[in-house]
Design a protein around this motif. Sequence first.
Motif, short mmCIF file in Angstrom:
data_model
loop_
_atom_site.label_atom_id
_atom_site.label_comp_id
_atom_site.label_asym_id
_atom_site.label_seq_id
_atom_site.Cartn_x
_atom_site.Cartn_y
_atom_site.Cartn_z
N VAL A 2 0.85 -1.20 0.00
CA VAL A 2 0.00 0.00 0.00
C VAL A 2 0.88 1.24 0.00
O VAL A 2 2.03 1.22 0.41
CB VAL A 2 -0.94 0.04 1.23
N MET A 3 0.29 2.33 -0.46
CA MET A 3 0.97 3.62 -0.41
C MET A 3 0.16 4.50 0.54
O MET A 3 -1.06 4.61 0.39
CB MET A 3 1.05 4.24 -1.80
N GLU A 4 0.84 5.06 1.53
CA GLU A 4 0.13 5.91 2.49
C GLU A 4 1.04 7.01 2.99
O GLU A 4 2.26 6.94 2.89
CB GLU A 4 -0.37 5.08 3.67
N GLU A 5 0.42 8.07 3.51
CA GLU A 5 1.15 9.19 4.11
C GLU A 5 1.54 8.81 5.53
O GLU A 5 0.72 8.29 6.29
CB GLU A 5 0.27 10.44 4.15
N ILE A 6 2.78 9.06 5.87
CA ILE A 6 3.24 8.85 7.24
C ILE A 6 3.96 10.11 7.69
O ILE A 6 4.49 10.86 6.86
CB ILE A 6 4.16 7.61 7.37
N PRO A 7 3.99 10.37 8.99
CA PRO A 7 4.69 11.57 9.46
C PRO A 7 6.19 11.47 9.20
O PRO A 7 6.76 10.37 9.19
CB PRO A 7 4.41 11.59 10.96
N VAL A 8 6.82 12.61 8.99
CA VAL A 8 8.27 12.65 8.85
C VAL A 8 8.86 12.33 10.22
O VAL A 8 8.55 12.99 11.21
CB VAL A 8 8.76 14.03 8.36
N PRO A 9 9.70 11.31 10.30
CA PRO A 9 10.28 10.95 11.61
C PRO A 9 11.26 12.01 12.08
O PRO A 9 11.83 12.76 11.28
CB PRO A 9 10.98 9.62 11.34
#
Length: 185
Positions: A2-9
């Motif tokens: 899947v492709m999803e938005e994640i927060p910048v670590p």
Amino acid sequence: MVMEEIPVPEPGTGEALLRVVLCGICGSDVSVWQGGAIAGPGVILGHEIAGTVVEIGEGVQGLEIGQEVIVVTPVGCGRCGYCRAGKHNLCVDFKAIGYEYPGGFAEYIRLPASIVVPLPAGLRLREAMGLGTAGFTAAMSLWRMEANGQRPDMGPIVVTGASGGVGAVAAGDSSSGGSRPGACA
């Protein structure tokens, strides 16, 4: 997949945040995607990483913001004798990027600074991208041969399939250790 938005670590102590510029698709990534290799649930694949340092955590030395870098595949445990000696590439309990540790198929990746390697002047990201993986794989293969008494101290060593990155690095590494590549195909 899947492709999803994640927060910048955000990098913690001893870590660096990289902007991923390039990440190769390795055969092991394809194997995970096809269900043949096991990766942690929801893990981000990709371990042939080249990028730019965008932030460094407390205590990090030897890296600078804006520096072009590659990544060495294993994340050492930090506890074994190899890790304590600064040889995390030989760690007996490492975590693999893209399997147990978030990988480079993302815009940003947070990693221990100890596995982030600055590029020397004149070496471009595209040329260097797979060196961290090829070097690790070759070094582990030669180390395992030596540990099993299979690597001669000063005699010739034959490397087959050396037309790829891992074979070329293994041939180079064996010659730097005193052996001479006997054949490269």
